[in-house]
Scaffold this motif. Structure first.
Motif, mmCIF file in Angstrom:
data_model
loop_
_atom_site.group_PDB
_atom_site.id
_atom_site.type_symbol
_atom_site.label_atom_id
_atom_site.label_comp_id
_atom_site.label_asym_id
_atom_site.label_seq_id
_atom_site.Cartn_x
_atom_site.Cartn_y
_atom_site.Cartn_z
ATOM 1 N N UNK A 257 49.305 43.304 50.526
ATOM 2 C CA UNK A 257 48.140 43.609 49.689
ATOM 3 C C UNK A 257 46.949 43.998 50.576
ATOM 4 N N UNK A 258 46.217 45.043 50.148
ATOM 5 C CA UNK A 258 45.060 45.483 50.916
ATOM 6 C C UNK A 258 43.976 44.416 50.885
ATOM 7 N N UNK A 259 43.183 44.391 51.955
ATOM 8 C CA UNK A 259 42.110 43.401 52.030
ATOM 9 C C UNK A 259 40.985 43.765 51.073
ATOM 10 N N UNK A 260 40.127 42.772 50.772
ATOM 11 C CA UNK A 260 39.004 43.022 49.876
ATOM 12 C C UNK A 260 38.064 44.080 50.448
ATOM 13 N N UNK A 261 37.903 44.090 51.763
ATOM 14 C CA UNK A 261 37.030 45.079 52.398
ATOM 15 C C UNK A 261 37.566 46.483 52.169
ATOM 16 N N UNK A 262 38.876 46.677 52.346
ATOM 17 C CA UNK A 262 39.477 48.001 52.140
ATOM 18 C C UNK A 262 39.362 48.439 50.684
ATOM 19 N N UNK A 263 39.625 47.498 49.780
ATOM 20 C CA UNK A 263 39.539 47.838 48.362
ATOM 21 C C UNK A 263 38.104 48.212 47.985
ATOM 22 N N UNK A 264 37.129 47.469 48.502
ATOM 23 C CA UNK A 264 35.728 47.738 48.191
ATOM 24 C C UNK A 264 35.301 49.101 48.723
ATOM 25 N N UNK A 265 35.729 49.430 49.952
ATOM 26 C CA UNK A 265 35.372 50.735 50.523
ATOM 27 C C UNK A 265 35.972 51.882 49.712
ATOM 28 N N UNK A 266 37.239 51.704 49.310
ATOM 29 C CA UNK A 266 37.884 52.744 48.530
ATOM 30 C C UNK A 266 37.221 52.899 47.173
ATOM 31 N N UNK A 267 36.850 51.778 46.556
ATOM 32 C CA UNK A 267 36.189 51.844 45.254
ATOM 33 C C UNK A 267 34.847 52.559 45.359
ATOM 34 N N UNK B 102 38.719 51.165 37.708
ATOM 35 C CA UNK B 102 39.128 49.989 36.923
ATOM 36 C C UNK B 102 40.319 49.294 37.571
ATOM 37 N N UNK B 103 41.280 50.111 38.052
ATOM 38 C CA UNK B 103 42.457 49.541 38.700
ATOM 39 C C UNK B 103 42.072 48.827 39.995
ATOM 40 N N UNK B 104 41.175 49.436 40.765
ATOM 41 C CA UNK B 104 40.743 48.818 42.021
ATOM 42 C C UNK B 104 39.923 47.554 41.761
ATOM 43 N N UNK B 105 39.144 47.554 40.678
ATOM 44 C CA UNK B 105 38.378 46.343 40.332
ATOM 45 C C UNK B 105 39.319 45.181 40.035
ATOM 46 N N UNK B 106 40.428 45.497 39.334
ATOM 47 C CA UNK B 106 41.413 44.460 39.045
ATOM 48 C C UNK B 106 42.064 43.952 40.327
ATOM 49 N N UNK B 107 42.415 44.884 41.228
ATOM 50 C CA UNK B 107 43.016 44.487 42.505
ATOM 51 C C UNK B 107 42.036 43.680 43.347
ATOM 52 N N UNK C 8 42.573 39.960 44.706
ATOM 53 C CA UNK C 8 42.472 39.636 46.132
ATOM 54 C C UNK C 8 41.435 38.552 46.359
ATOM 55 N N UNK C 9 40.329 38.626 45.615
ATOM 56 C CA UNK C 9 39.275 37.607 45.750
ATOM 57 C C UNK C 9 39.778 36.240 45.279
#
Length: 288
Positions: free
Chosen positions: A1-11, A259-264, A268-269
């Protein structure tokens, strides 16, 4: 699973892209309204010109004229109308597919390009670009259509090309745009079923003054210029309609991805919090 930092940057990146596509959609919508109005205003004239020339040819009898008789063989000139910019879905590719799939041999085809996308795309496919009028698409005018018509008619008269075609996109409505390949010269019209059923002696032949050949020398160029201008305004409306749809789809896709990234991110959080609690409990048990 991607880290929260990666998900936040992508979002954040997708949010920025979504803001851009939303702005481009608004711009395309405004341009579409203006282009649509021009297309609708010119359509009655376009239809009347078509019907008038068709009626004239129907009632002209066996008149011999270079504008009416196919020479056979020789090169074909194709006026290809596309856009100068991309991000318009399949708008440009559909027009190029229309040309490449028409059965015309590329070595026997001269392209009069209106729009950089069509010019570059056909050049990569091996077509010869005879003239480039890409700047016309910035703000099409009837004078531009007249200049293009004058050039292709001159090449036709000199024998450089024996047929002239117009490849453009017909604007039906905001969501319907139809790529069309129309032969301009030599002029030919298919008769409707009603005309075919009508007896030949029911037609009254048209009289020309001074001569039919001189009349066609004046009428056909104006007719060709009108068709080219009609193609320009129709294509401009179609381009902005296609871009508005493409940007609307891109904006919707961005919203779905966010929306999908917010769920991920939430998952992760939650996983991170659970892990921290587990480590704290494990540490407390070890101390005790």
């Amino acid at each position: 699973m991607a880290s929260m930092r990666d998900i936040k940057r992508r979002r954040e990146s997708i949010q920025s892209t979504g803001q851009i596509t939303k702005a481009m959609k608004l711009v395309a919508t405004v341009k579409l309204q203006k282009a649509k109005a021009r297309a609708e205003e010119s359509q009655p004239y376009f239809n009347a010109m078509y019907a008038t020339v068709k009626s004239m040819l129907k009632k002209s009898g066996n008149i011999r004229h270079p504008y009416l008789d196919a020479a056979g063989g020789g090169k074909k000139g194709v006026i290809v109308i596309t856009s100068n910019r991309g991000l318009a879905g399949g708008y440009n590719s559909n027009v190029m597919k229309l040309v490449t799939g028409s059965g015309m041999k590329k070595e026997d085809t001269l392209v009069y390009a209106i729009g950089r996308k069509g010019r570059d795309g056909l050049a990569r496919r091996g077509y010869h670009i005879e003239q480039d009028y890409s700047e016309v698409m910035n703000e099409p005018l009837f004078s531009d259509a007249s200049a293009i018509g004058k050039q292709v008619l001159s090449d036709f008269a000199e024998g450089k090309i024996n047929e002239i075609y117009l490849a453009y996109t017909v604007f039906r409505n905001t969501v319907s745009h139809v790529p069309t390949l129309l032969r301009l010269l030599p002029v030919s019209f298919e008769e409707t079923q009603e005309e075919e059923a009508a007896p030949a002696d029911a037609l009254t032949l048209m009289n020309y003054e001074p001569e039919a050949e001189e009349a066609f020398e004046l009428i056909i160029p104006k007719y060709v210029n009108s068709l080219i201008y009609g193609g320009l305004v129709q294509a401009l409306a179609s381009e902005n309609g296609a871009r508005m749809q493409a940007m609307d789809s891109a904006t919707n896709n961005a919203d779905e991805m966010i929306s999908d990234l917010a769920l991920k991110y939430n998952r992760a959080r939650q996983s991170s919090i659970t892990q921290e609690l587990t480590e704290i409990i494990a540490g407390a048990n070890a101390i005790s």
